[in-house]
Design a protein around this motif. Structure first.
Motif, PDB file in Angstrom:
ATOM      1  N   GLY A   1       3.542   9.882  -8.010  1.00  0.00           N
ATOM      2  CA  GLY A   1       4.937   9.743  -8.780  1.00  0.00           C
ATOM      3  C   GLY A   1       6.231   9.901  -8.054  1.00  0.00           C
ATOM      4  N   ASN A   2       6.482   9.606  -7.070  1.00  0.00           N
ATOM      5  CA  ASN A   2       6.988   9.508  -6.024  1.00  0.00           C
ATOM      6  C   ASN A   2       8.029   7.991  -6.145  1.00  0.00           C
ATOM      7  OD1 ASN A   2       5.352  10.863  -3.956  1.00  0.00           O
ATOM      8  ND2 ASN A   2       6.914  12.297  -4.438  1.00  0.00           N
ATOM      9  N   MET A   3       8.739   8.365  -7.677  1.00  0.00           N
ATOM     10  CA  MET A   3       9.508   7.009  -7.806  1.00  0.00           C
ATOM     11  C   MET A   3      10.713   6.477  -7.808  1.00  0.00           C
ATOM     12  SD  MET A   3       6.947   5.636  -9.582  1.00  0.00           S
ATOM     13  CE  MET A   3       5.908   5.556 -10.707  1.00  0.00           C
ATOM     14  N   ASP A   4      10.697   7.649  -6.756  1.00  0.00           N
ATOM     15  CA  ASP A   4      12.522   7.906  -6.265  1.00  0.00           C
ATOM     16  C   ASP A   4      12.359   7.407  -5.132  1.00  0.00           C
ATOM     17  OD1 ASP A   4      12.729  11.157  -4.770  1.00  0.00           O
ATOM     18  OD2 ASP A   4      11.065  10.674  -5.537  1.00  0.00           O
TER      19      ASP A   4
ATOM     20  N   SER B   1      11.880   3.044  -0.085  1.00  0.00           N
ATOM     21  CA  SER B   1      11.580   3.072   0.716  1.00  0.00           C
ATOM     22  C   SER B   1       9.981   3.141   0.978  1.00  0.00           C
ATOM     23  CB  SER B   1      12.004   5.106   0.864  1.00  0.00           C
ATOM     24  OG  SER B   1      14.021   4.780   0.282  1.00  0.00           O
ATOM     25  N   ALA B   2       9.146   3.544   0.752  1.00  0.00           N
ATOM     26  CA  ALA B   2       8.412   3.375   1.149  1.00  0.00           C
ATOM     27  C   ALA B   2       7.645   1.870   1.238  1.00  0.00           C
ATOM     28  CB  ALA B   2       6.955   3.755   0.283  1.00  0.00           C
ATOM     29  N   LYS B   3       8.670   0.939   0.443  1.00  0.00           N
ATOM     30  CA  LYS B   3       8.124  -0.204   0.722  1.00  0.00           C
ATOM     31  C   LYS B   3       8.864  -1.519   1.573  1.00  0.00           C
ATOM     32  CE  LYS B   3       9.756  -4.816  -1.831  1.00  0.00           C
ATOM     33  NZ  LYS B   3      11.049  -4.525  -3.310  1.00  0.00           N
ATOM     34  N   ASN B   4       9.577  -0.391   2.139  1.00  0.00           N
ATOM     35  CA  ASN B   4      10.793  -1.283   3.165  1.00  0.00           C
ATOM     36  C   ASN B   4      10.100  -0.040   4.438  1.00  0.00           C
ATOM     37  OD1 ASN B   4      12.791  -2.454   1.871  1.00  0.00           O
ATOM     38  ND2 ASN B   4      13.901  -1.104   1.761  1.00  0.00           N
ATOM     39  N   PHE B   5      10.063   0.748   4.472  1.00  0.00           N
ATOM     40  CA  PHE B   5       8.665   1.182   6.000  1.00  0.00           C
ATOM     41  C   PHE B   5       8.136   0.203   5.996  1.00  0.00           C
ATOM     42  CE2 PHE B   5       7.662   4.484   8.184  1.00  0.00           C
ATOM     43  CZ  PHE B   5       6.470   4.074   8.797  1.00  0.00           C
ATOM     44  N   GLY B   6       6.859   0.362   4.808  1.00  0.00           N
ATOM     45  CA  GLY B   6       6.153   0.186   4.752  1.00  0.00           C
ATOM     46  C   GLY B   6       5.469  -1.644   6.211  1.00  0.00           C
TER      47      GLY B   6
ATOM     48  N   ALA C   1       0.972  -1.147  -0.367  1.00  0.00           N
ATOM     49  CA  ALA C   1       0.045  -0.140   0.100  1.00  0.00           C
ATOM     50  C   ALA C   1       1.098   1.103   0.299  1.00  0.00           C
ATOM     51  CB  ALA C   1      -0.696   0.298   1.604  1.00  0.00           C
ATOM     52  N   CYS C   2       2.344   1.056   0.844  1.00  0.00           N
ATOM     53  CA  CYS C   2       2.827   2.443   1.048  1.00  0.00           C
ATOM     54  C   CYS C   2       3.502   2.885  -0.647  1.00  0.00           C
ATOM     55  CB  CYS C   2       4.042   2.470   1.857  1.00  0.00           C
ATOM     56  SG  CYS C   2       3.021   2.003   3.660  1.00  0.00           S
ATOM     57  N   GLN C   3       3.710   1.273  -0.603  1.00  0.00           N
ATOM     58  CA  GLN C   3       4.580   1.753  -1.997  1.00  0.00           C
ATOM     59  C   GLN C   3       3.622   2.312  -3.964  1.00  0.00           C
ATOM     60  OE1 GLN C   3       6.814  -1.820  -5.144  1.00  0.00           O
ATOM     61  NE2 GLN C   3       6.187  -2.538  -2.959  1.00  0.00           N
ATOM     62  N   SER C   4       2.407   2.030  -3.761  1.00  0.00           N
ATOM     63  CA  SER C   4       0.925   1.930  -4.017  1.00  0.00           C
ATOM     64  C   SER C   4       1.221   3.339  -4.424  1.00  0.00           C
ATOM     65  CB  SER C   4      -0.219   1.536  -3.794  1.00  0.00           C
ATOM     66  OG  SER C   4      -0.106  -0.406  -4.668  1.00  0.00           O
ATOM     67  N   THR C   5       0.872   3.759  -3.245  1.00  0.00           N
ATOM     68  CA  THR C   5       0.729   5.520  -2.719  1.00  0.00           C
ATOM     69  C   THR C   5       1.336   6.550  -3.465  1.00  0.00           C
ATOM     70  OG1 THR C   5      -0.248   6.908  -1.697  1.00  0.00           O
ATOM     71  CG2 THR C   5       1.368   6.000  -0.522  1.00  0.00           C
ATOM     72  N   LEU C   6       2.815   6.344  -3.437  1.00  0.00           N
ATOM     73  CA  LEU C   6       3.979   6.475  -3.800  1.00  0.00           C
ATOM     74  C   LEU C   6       3.863   6.642  -5.546  1.00  0.00           C
ATOM     75  CD1 LEU C   6       7.295   6.822  -0.996  1.00  0.00           C
ATOM     76  CD2 LEU C   6       4.705   8.005  -1.388  1.00  0.00           C
TER      77      LEU C   6
END
Lengths: 331, 393
Positions: A240-243, A247-252, A231-236
């Protein structure tokens, strides 16, 4: 053989934190057991501040469903309550969404959405809000379906309860599928499909194949980790925050571990039947204090990992709110 | 909102049908033939999933209007070869016990009507559009797989909801693994189907098939009925039948046409064929529940009545015998209700009117598909409609 290895790993783990295991069973994210007052205050502060940062969202607002559907759903949910089915409390929450001072997946997703914004004036996109809602819905549908009980002997009330649970879970799930489709993003649909596959599969894990801590880790990852991470990945992706995707994936994942470890710890501390608790069953024969230490270390490890990842995000108010939440888990 | 747009489209398409049959509406009495969504009506009860079969050419009772016309089944046999293996393959990368449960109903014992219709429609549309890309056909085969997975997942959930004990001569999933695991396995099948759907990389197709999921659930809700007034019952039954049975076939047909490059007019043809055939299937099923022998059906006769369901024959019969109304309301629960209802249905014109309605749906399906360029596949879809009607004899 497995137990000797486990014991060795236990000792190693206390020195060098490696992975750890999820306890069996489900701890509802909303389940709030009696916890120390310090925890409650810090936690409540962190969560309520976080909610303000993202605009005080409410999730699973059933009023947003068309009136035809809501009247049916409400009727069935009320019927479920009458049957005395174990899902009663979950259902009551669904029917009466008040502002709850508790962390939800939806809130985390909104925070990550905002945290990913590089410019201060960028706001959370409507799509991202939709995604947060979808995440919460999918989790709820899962909770409802896993609340279904096996009935060996016929029992009309509980059977009716099961039926309601199945249908309500299906209803929420199918609504989520349509809303996901409307986001028109292939990758996101795949990510959520995988999350559902994972938390469905966790019910069928052959527990003998895992060592104690590994079992907890594997189960937590599948049941809670994949959904939050994806979900964290998807929202980024939507933002459009591909960079920041990685990090989002790992943070989630890390925050899911930390959060669940804390939930399990709190419930273990407050339960009167210590030996029957999930955490205790992972380490049969190990004393209470030792198990506490193990899982506190586990929890702290993942909190620290989360904080480290958050350092890579733009240091805006959402990111700081996430840090506060992560730190508040320590109590 | 996307869903409302689709509803408007559906209503537009169905208005074609309503106009065609409205003259018959008067002939058949007071029922408004609201063949699609009407305003929300109170809930109705029909549990059975479609179990009717596309007869193969080996069935001696089938008479085919055109000499030596291959059936849909035979024409797409090669396309569908390995359908069930592929589905099982797609469900195999998971925990062993889950794999077992998920694969349980995909043993190839089902009749695969949905994949047959879907592939035959795909071929017919491809022919019409002169679409020969292998890549397109591959994707259309995936639709057939996905449709079958969605259907089967709904069977799994239905068996738990209905407390079934057997399906296709085997113990049903809930008997073997219990309710909880069965439901979760059903969720797993759907999750894998949605992943497959995503990989087709076509956003419209994803939206179409997601709509099916919502329809299936709503159809199931409609079954758990509250009481409604008798004038609304038939419209309610039609709507429920669309959602539970016809929706999947209709949207699958539309989806394969989208993949072929069909414009919205052609998509409507595909959708309508699927829809009308689906409605007809359910009517035939409901009819056979009264007239077939238990040997033919493989289960006791009048199972619907015993389950408390008032299907088309009963609804028509209640127009002649108003004493059926209280029985319908109490779902034939009192001793002797089912027998009384059975008797009254046979005495009334309920069966004939059900047949007539099935005829109308089939005729409309044929009219739709006649708009395509003639091909063996197009003809097979016509034949399919005729064979369906022949089952009622």
């Amino acid at each position: 053989m497995a137990s000797r290895n486990c014991l060795m790993r236990l000792k190693t783990f206390q020195l060098i934190t490696t992975s750890f295991n999820p306890p069996n069973g489900i701890a509802f994210s909303r389940g709030f057991c009696a916890s120390p007052p310090v925890f409650q205050t810090k936690w409540l502060q962190a969560v309520s501040h976080a909610e303000k940062v993202v605009g005080n969202p409410t999730f699973l607002n059933l009023e947003s469903v068309t009136s035809h559907e809501i009247s049916n759903m409400a009727v069935y949910l009320k019927n479920l309550i009458k049957t005395g089915h174990p899902l009663t409390s979950t259902v009551k929450e669904l029917l009466n969404p008040k502002a709850k001072n508790d962390l939800t997946r939806g809130l985390l997703v909104l925070l990550v959405s905002k945290a990913g914004k590089h410019k201060a004036n960028e706001d959370i996109l409507p799509n991202q809000r939709k995604l947060a809602e979808i995440t919460e819905q999918i989790h709820t549908a899962h909770i409802i379906h896993t609340g279904i009980i096996n009935l060996a002997t016929p029992n009309e009330n509980l059977e009716m309860g099961n039926k309601m649970a199945i249908l309500c879970g299906d209803f929420i799930q199918s609504r989520s599928s349509i809303q996901l489709a409307e986001l028109k993003n292939i990758k996101i649909i795949e990510l959520f499909g995988q999350a559902i596959a994972d938390f469905s599969a966790v019910e069928f894990i052959n527990e003998d194949t895992y060592c104690a801590l590994d079992l907890w880790t594997q189960k937590t990852k599948m049941r809670y980790g994949t959904l939050l991470s994806n979900a964290c990945q998807s929202t980024l992706i939507l933002g459009g925050n591909m960079d920041l995707l990685e990090s989002a994936k790992n943070f989630g994942l890390e925050i899911a571990f930390a959060w669940q470890a804390n939930i399990d710890l709190q419930s273990y501390k407050s339960t009167t039947k210590k030996a029957e608790h999930n955490l205790a069953k992972l380490f049969p024969g190990t004393p209470f204090e030792e198990i506490l230490l193990i899982f506190e270390a586990v929890r702290d490890k993942h909190i620290n990992a989360s904080l480290k990842i958050l350092a890579k995000f733009p240091q805006n108010d959402a990111c700081l709110a996430l840090c506060d939440i992560a730190k508040a888990l320590k109590y | 909102m996307v869903i409302n747009v689709k509803l408007t489209n559906l209503l537009a398409y169905s208005s074609l049908v309503v106009r065609r049959v409205s003259h018959l509406g008067k002939h058949h009495g007071d029922f408004p033939y609201q063949l699609l969504l009407s305003k929300p009506t109170p809930l109705f009860h029909h549990k059975k999933q479609i179990q009717t079969v596309v007869p193969s050419t080996s069935t001696k009772n089938v008479t085919v209007p055109v000499e030596n016309t291959p059936t849909a089944d035979s024409l797409v046999r090669l396309d569908l070869e390995g359908l069930y293996e592929d589905i099982r393959e797609g469900l195999s990368e998971t925990q062993p016990e889950l794999k077992l449960i998920a694969q349980y109903y995909f043993n190839g014992e089902g009749k695969a009507i949905r994949p047959v219709i879907t592939m035959c429609m795909a071929r017919a549309i491809n022919f019409h559009l002169d679409q020969n890309t292998p890549y397109v056909l591959q994707k259309q085969k995936k639709i057939a797989q996905i449709a079958e997975m969605i259907h089967t997942a709904s069977l799994v959930h239905d068996d738990v909801i209905d407390v079934a004990d057997s399906r296709r001569s085997r113990p049903s999933v809930n008997i073997v693994w219990g309710q909880r695991k069965s439901i979760i396995a059903g969720d797993f099948i759907l999750a894998m189907a949605s992943k497959m759907l995503a990989r087709l990389q076509n956003k419209q197709v994803i939206i179409l098939l997601s709509q099916v999921l919502a329809d299936l659930v709503q159809g199931e809700f409609m079954q758990l009925g509250a009481r409604e007034n008798k004038d609304e019952r038939f419209a309610h039954y039609s709507e429920k039948t669309f959602k539970k049975t016809a929706s999947l076939i209709a949207y699958s047909c539309q989806a394969v046409s989208v993949l072929s490059g069909a414009d919205s007019t052609l998509q409507a043809v595909a959708f309508q064929y699927g829809r009308q055939i689906g409605m007809a299937f359910q009517l035939v099923d409901d009819l056979l529940d009264f007239i077939a022998t238990s040997a033919q059906l493989g289960k006791p006769v009048a199972a619907d009545l015993r389950l408390g369901l008032a299907t088309a024959p009963v609804l028509f019969a209640a127009q002649k015998f108003s004493e059926l109304n209280p029985l319908i309301l109490r779902r034939f629960q009192e001793p002797g209700d089912a027998e009384t209802a059975f008797r009254l249905v046979l005495r009334s014109d309920g069966l004939q009117r059900t047949k007539d309605l099935a005829h109308q749906y089939c005729n409309d399906a044929v009219t739709q598909i006649a708009q395509l360029t003639p091909s063996p596949y197009q003809q097979a879809l016509v034949t399919l409609a005729h064979q369906l009607l022949h089952r009622m004899k």
